[in-house]
Design a protein around this motif. Structure first.
Motif, mmCIF file in Angstrom:
data_model
loop_
_atom_site.group_PDB
_atom_site.id
_atom_site.type_symbol
_atom_site.label_atom_id
_atom_site.label_comp_id
_atom_site.label_asym_id
_atom_site.label_seq_id
_atom_site.Cartn_x
_atom_site.Cartn_y
_atom_site.Cartn_z
ATOM 1 N N LEU A 1 2.213 1.897 -3.426
ATOM 2 C CA LEU A 1 1.164 2.427 -4.307
ATOM 3 C C LEU A 1 0.897 3.900 -4.014
ATOM 4 N N VAL A 2 0.831 4.263 -2.743
ATOM 5 C CA VAL A 2 0.625 5.667 -2.377
ATOM 6 C C VAL A 2 1.794 6.509 -2.876
ATOM 7 N N ASN A 3 3.015 6.021 -2.713
ATOM 8 C CA ASN A 3 4.190 6.755 -3.200
ATOM 9 C C ASN A 3 4.141 6.943 -4.708
ATOM 10 N N ARG B 1 1.436 6.984 -6.580
ATOM 11 C CA ARG B 1 0.320 7.881 -6.895
ATOM 12 C C ARG B 1 0.696 9.325 -6.628
ATOM 13 N N THR B 2 1.373 9.578 -5.508
ATOM 14 C CA THR B 2 1.734 10.952 -5.171
ATOM 15 C C THR B 2 2.933 11.460 -5.966
ATOM 16 N N ARG C 1 0.836 -1.194 0.000
ATOM 17 C CA ARG C 1 0.000 0.000 0.000
ATOM 18 C C ARG C 1 0.877 1.253 0.000
ATOM 19 N N ARG C 2 1.930 1.272 0.829
ATOM 20 C CA ARG C 2 2.824 2.426 0.893
ATOM 21 C C ARG C 2 3.459 2.686 -0.466
#
Length: 168
Positions: free
Chosen positions: A154-156, A158-159, A151-152
C-alpha cells in the motif's frame, strides 16, 4: 530446464527437496521430486512477486507433503519471503560449510549459481538428517508478516503517485 542425476533419498513426509543459490538479482534453484532421480534446474528473479509465484507453483506441482529447501543463508529477504509458506521447511546452510563442500568437487573454489543450487540440493539429499531446519514462525508471526507485506505494498502504491498539493 536442465536435468541431472542425484541419488534419491527421501524422508517420507517430503514431496520434494530443493536447493536455492541466492543472488542479488536472480536465484538459481534445483528441485528433485520424491521417487525421481532427475533434478530440474531454473532461475527466478529476486522480486517478491517472482518468489511468491515460484513458491505457489511448487505447491501446485506438489499439492501434498512438505517441500524441503536448502539455502546458503539463515536471514535475509529470501528467507523472509519463503518462511511465510508453512509447506516449505527451510534448512539454512552456513556459508563456510557450503564453501568447504564446494571445494571438494571444485578445488578452485569457483562459485557458479546453477551448480551451487545443485550442490545445496546434494547436501540436503545426502545429509538432511544432520542439518537443522529453521524453526517455523508461529501462526501469529506469519499473520503479522503478511500484514506488514500488505502495508508495504500500500505504501509503495501510494508513493508511486505524486501527491497533489493545492495551496490554501
Amino acid at each position: 530446464m536442465i536435468m541431472s542425476d542425484i541419488p534419491n533419498i527421501f524422508e517420507p513426509e517430503f514431496a520434494a527437496l530443493i536447493g536455492i543459490d541466492w543472488g542479488d538479482t536472480m536465484h538459481a534453484w534445483a528441485v528433485q521430486a520424491e521417487g525421481s532421480m532427475q533434478v530440474e534446474q531454473g532461475e527466478m528473479a529476486h522480486t517478491p512477486e517472482a518468489i511468491q509465484e515460484w513458491a505457489l507453483e511448487l505447491r501446485r506441482r506438489f499439492p501434498a507433503g512438505r517441500l524441503t529447501v536448502a539455502l546458503e543463508q539463515s536471514r535475509g529477504p529470501l528467507v523472509f519471503a519463503l518462511s511465510k509458506y508453512e509447506y516449505l521447511v527451510l534448512y539454512p546452510i552456513h556459508s563456510s560449510s557450503a564453501a568447504n563442500y564446494r571445494e571438494i568437487f571444485r578445488p578452485s573454489g569457483a562459485k557458479s549459481d546453477a551448480p551451487d543450487a545443485a550442490m545445496l540440493l546434494d547436501m540436503l539429499v545426502k545429509h538432511w538428517d544432520q542439518l537443522r531446519p529453521l524453526h517455523p514462525d508461529t501462526v501469529e508471526t506469519r499473520t503479522l508478516q503478511l500484514l506488514v507485506e500488505d502495508r508495504r505494498q500500500l505504501v509503495n502504491e501510494r508513493t508511486a503517485f505524486p501527491a497533489i498539493w493545492s495551496p490554501i
